[in-house]
Enzyme design. Structure first.
Site, mmCIF file in Angstrom:
data_model
loop_
_atom_site.group_PDB
_atom_site.id
_atom_site.type_symbol
_atom_site.label_atom_id
_atom_site.label_comp_id
_atom_site.label_asym_id
_atom_site.label_seq_id
_atom_site.Cartn_x
_atom_site.Cartn_y
_atom_site.Cartn_z
ATOM 1 N N VAL A 3 0.834 -1.203 0.000
ATOM 2 C CA VAL A 3 0.000 0.000 0.000
ATOM 3 C C VAL A 3 0.867 1.250 0.000
ATOM 4 O O VAL A 3 2.026 1.232 0.417
ATOM 5 C CB VAL A 3 -0.942 0.022 1.223
ATOM 6 C CG1 VAL A 3 -1.870 -1.180 1.205
ATOM 7 C CG2 VAL A 3 -0.153 0.036 2.530
ATOM 8 N N LYS A 58 8.075 5.761 0.115
ATOM 9 C CA LYS A 58 7.819 7.151 -0.286
ATOM 10 C C LYS A 58 6.447 7.654 0.159
ATOM 11 O O LYS A 58 6.075 8.800 -0.128
ATOM 12 C CB LYS A 58 7.965 7.307 -1.800
ATOM 13 C CG LYS A 58 6.943 6.584 -2.648
ATOM 14 C CD LYS A 58 7.151 6.900 -4.135
ATOM 15 C CE LYS A 58 6.137 6.166 -5.008
ATOM 16 N NZ LYS A 58 6.349 4.706 -5.019
ATOM 17 N N ARG A 76 11.130 -7.324 -22.554
ATOM 18 C CA ARG A 76 11.196 -7.096 -21.106
ATOM 19 C C ARG A 76 12.392 -7.802 -20.461
ATOM 20 O O ARG A 76 12.918 -7.334 -19.452
ATOM 21 C CB ARG A 76 9.913 -7.587 -20.437
ATOM 22 C CG ARG A 76 8.679 -6.802 -20.819
ATOM 23 C CD ARG A 76 7.482 -7.349 -20.079
ATOM 24 N NE ARG A 76 6.291 -6.517 -20.236
ATOM 25 C CZ ARG A 76 5.276 -6.503 -19.389
ATOM 26 N NH1 ARG A 76 5.312 -7.303 -18.319
ATOM 27 N NH2 ARG A 76 4.237 -5.740 -19.592
ATOM 28 N N GLU A 94 6.108 -10.065 -13.057
ATOM 29 C CA GLU A 94 5.219 -10.729 -14.004
ATOM 30 C C GLU A 94 5.878 -11.931 -14.682
ATOM 31 O O GLU A 94 5.242 -12.598 -15.499
ATOM 32 C CB GLU A 94 4.703 -9.726 -15.042
ATOM 33 C CG GLU A 94 3.768 -8.682 -14.431
ATOM 34 C CD GLU A 94 3.155 -7.750 -15.449
ATOM 35 O OE1 GLU A 94 3.737 -7.591 -16.546
ATOM 36 O OE2 GLU A 94 2.097 -7.176 -15.160
ATOM 37 N N ARG A 116 -4.527 3.882 -16.378
ATOM 38 C CA ARG A 116 -3.502 2.942 -16.877
ATOM 39 C C ARG A 116 -4.157 1.700 -17.478
ATOM 40 O O ARG A 116 -3.750 0.565 -17.243
ATOM 41 C CB ARG A 116 -2.540 2.536 -15.765
ATOM 42 C CG ARG A 116 -1.540 3.617 -15.397
ATOM 43 C CD ARG A 116 -0.636 3.163 -14.285
ATOM 44 N NE ARG A 116 0.416 4.152 -14.021
ATOM 45 C CZ ARG A 116 1.207 4.132 -12.959
ATOM 46 N NH1 ARG A 116 1.061 3.196 -12.052
ATOM 47 N NH2 ARG A 116 2.136 5.045 -12.793
ATOM 48 N N LYS A 170 -9.984 -2.445 -9.789
ATOM 49 C CA LYS A 170 -9.570 -1.606 -8.692
ATOM 50 C C LYS A 170 -10.725 -0.731 -8.255
ATOM 51 O O LYS A 170 -11.673 -0.498 -8.998
ATOM 52 C CB LYS A 170 -8.429 -0.663 -9.103
ATOM 53 C CG LYS A 170 -7.095 -1.286 -9.402
ATOM 54 C CD LYS A 170 -6.086 -0.177 -9.764
ATOM 55 C CE LYS A 170 -4.691 -0.746 -9.936
ATOM 56 N NZ LYS A 170 -3.737 0.327 -10.338
#
Length: 428
Positions: free
Chosen positions: A117, A145, A244, A313, A360, A383
């Site tokens: 979170v 942060k 990636r 991922e 996004r 979400k």
């Protein structure tokens, strides 16, 4: 002598009358004085009424009796958690946490949860409340942060529970960066040392919300398909994802992940591993977690993944296709209903559009998205936002609590109810 006694009695009666008069006068003065002070002081404002349930919730909530309406019982969660007068002894009651196992089946199969979170304090409390059971264990990773006041509030919250704790190490998490993978691993290290005999671990973010009750989660994770196995939906890395892990990337801490130069090629994966691509979310056995933390092969893949794009991922699903990994799923693909997500590029194929808004390319749900979510019957939905279509979460939360309590095999305690029935708007 008789005259003297008579005079003394009269004096005594006079003194008693005078004393009584003084007491009455003082009492009247005090009442008047207190009345004046009260009149001068501004009245204590009543707490604002809780947000009413959306009319669209009627399809998901049991019909109230007669002309009664459903009323939410609390709407000041954030203020409650940030208060200097927070009383841990009252928190579980006041915020309607489940205080004992709801069945022997759940008690015998404790789960572990990792929550990463960085914002939305109220959403975190509501998520924790929805998935909380005293037999489970919860590790909360707060982004390094995050504002100090946010971390302090989360510390206030977890400090009230014996089975909820902050990760011993915090990362400054960057979207698609190695730090996101490290956050989970930090919690895994802590959970591996936990005295709670948890059986499987599930990772969540602060904007998730469950669609299954704890009993349903336990039964699903113990089903014939998943008993003793890890759930890491994914497939062999398709060509369009190859960049990636083919080239080196640099994590700009707390900002973004950038390709190094014009494309610096990486060495092949260690131990000649086949790289897979899947979701960052999982349900893993405890033996597999120990394998991740102790195996040289897992450690080498972790080091190799540090300069890849979005390593969470590929890391879990790749390890889950190693033959010696406990609970592996070598022949597996996208099986496992972990998340219900509305992706923008799947509109018209998997779903009929987002009734909230896309961020996004992921839908932030509105109330009209709830029928699709409930029909999907996944473990979790992603979400939600607290200040954007909050009615959607209100409705889903009450629907989930009704289901959770409906599955209980113990008497329901009044404090577990999130909403009550009444004729008028109730205040928190």
């Amino acid at each position: 002598m008789t005259t003297t006694r008579s005079t003394m009695c009269q004096l005594g009666r006079t003194k008693c009358s005078l004393l009584l008069c003084l007491v009455v006068s003082a009492t009247v003065f005090l009442v008047i004085h207190l009345t004046e002070i009260t009149a001068r002081e501004p009245p204590i404002p009543a707490p604002p009424p809780c947000r009413p349930f959306s009319a669209q919730c009627r399809a998901f909530l049991p019909a109230p009796e007669g002309r009664m309406k459903w009323h939410r019982r609390d709407c000041q969660i954030e203020k409650y958690i940030t208060s200097n007068k927070l009383q841990c002894s009252n928190l579980m009651r006041d915020l309607h946490f489940i205080t004992r196992p709801l069945s022997h089946e759940e008690e015998a199969y404790p789960l572990a949860f990792i929550l990463t979170v960085h914002k939305e304090l109220e959403l975190l409390v509501r998520l924790l409340r929805a998935i909380y059971a005293p037999q489970n264990v919860y590790c909360v990773h707060v982004d390094a942060k995050a504002p100090p006041e946010y971390r302090a509030a989360v510390q206030n919250l977890v400090g009230c529970f014996q089975n909820v704790f902050l990760s011993s190490r915090s990362e400054t998490v960057t979207y698609a960066g190695f730090s996101r993978l490290k956050a989970d691993l930090n919690c895994m290290t802590d959970l591996a040392a936990s005295k709670v005999g948890w059986r499987k671990v599930v990772n969540l973010c602060g904007q998730d919300f469950p669609l299954k009750s704890n009993l349903e989660l336990v039964r699903y994770l113990q089903s014939k398909e998943w008993r003793g196995r890890n759930m890491t939906p994914g497939i062999k890395q398709p060509p369009y994802i190859g960049r990636r892990t083919k080239f080196q990337y640099k994590e700009i801490v707390g900002s973004h992940v950038a390709l190094i130069g014009m494309g610096v090629k990486k060495d092949p994966p260690p131990h000649n591993l086949q790289i897979y691509f899947g979701t960052a979310y999982y349900a893993l056995t405890r033996d597999f977690v120990n394998f991740v933390l102790e195996s040289p092969k897992a450690r080498d893949l972790l080091n190799w993944s540090k300069d890849t794009y979005s390593p969470d991922e590929h890391y879990w699903v790749t390890l889950n296709h190693i033959r010696e990994a406990p609970g592996n799923n070598i022949g597996g693909g996208w099986e496992g209903s972990i998340r219900a997500v509305k992706w923008a590029d799947q509109e018209g194929k998997v779903h009929n559009g987002c009734n909230g808004r896309y961020v996004r390319s992921i839908c932030i749900y509105g109330t009209k998205d709830l029928p699709w979510l409930i029909e999907m019957n996944s473990m979790f939905a992603n979400k939600f936002e607290n200040h954007f279509f909050p009615e959607a979460l209100d409705c889903l939360e009450q629907w989930h609590r009704n289901k959770l309590l409906g599955h209980a095999s113990v008497p329901i305690e009044p404090s577990w109810l999130l909403a009550t029935q009444g004729n008028s708007i109730r205040r928190a």
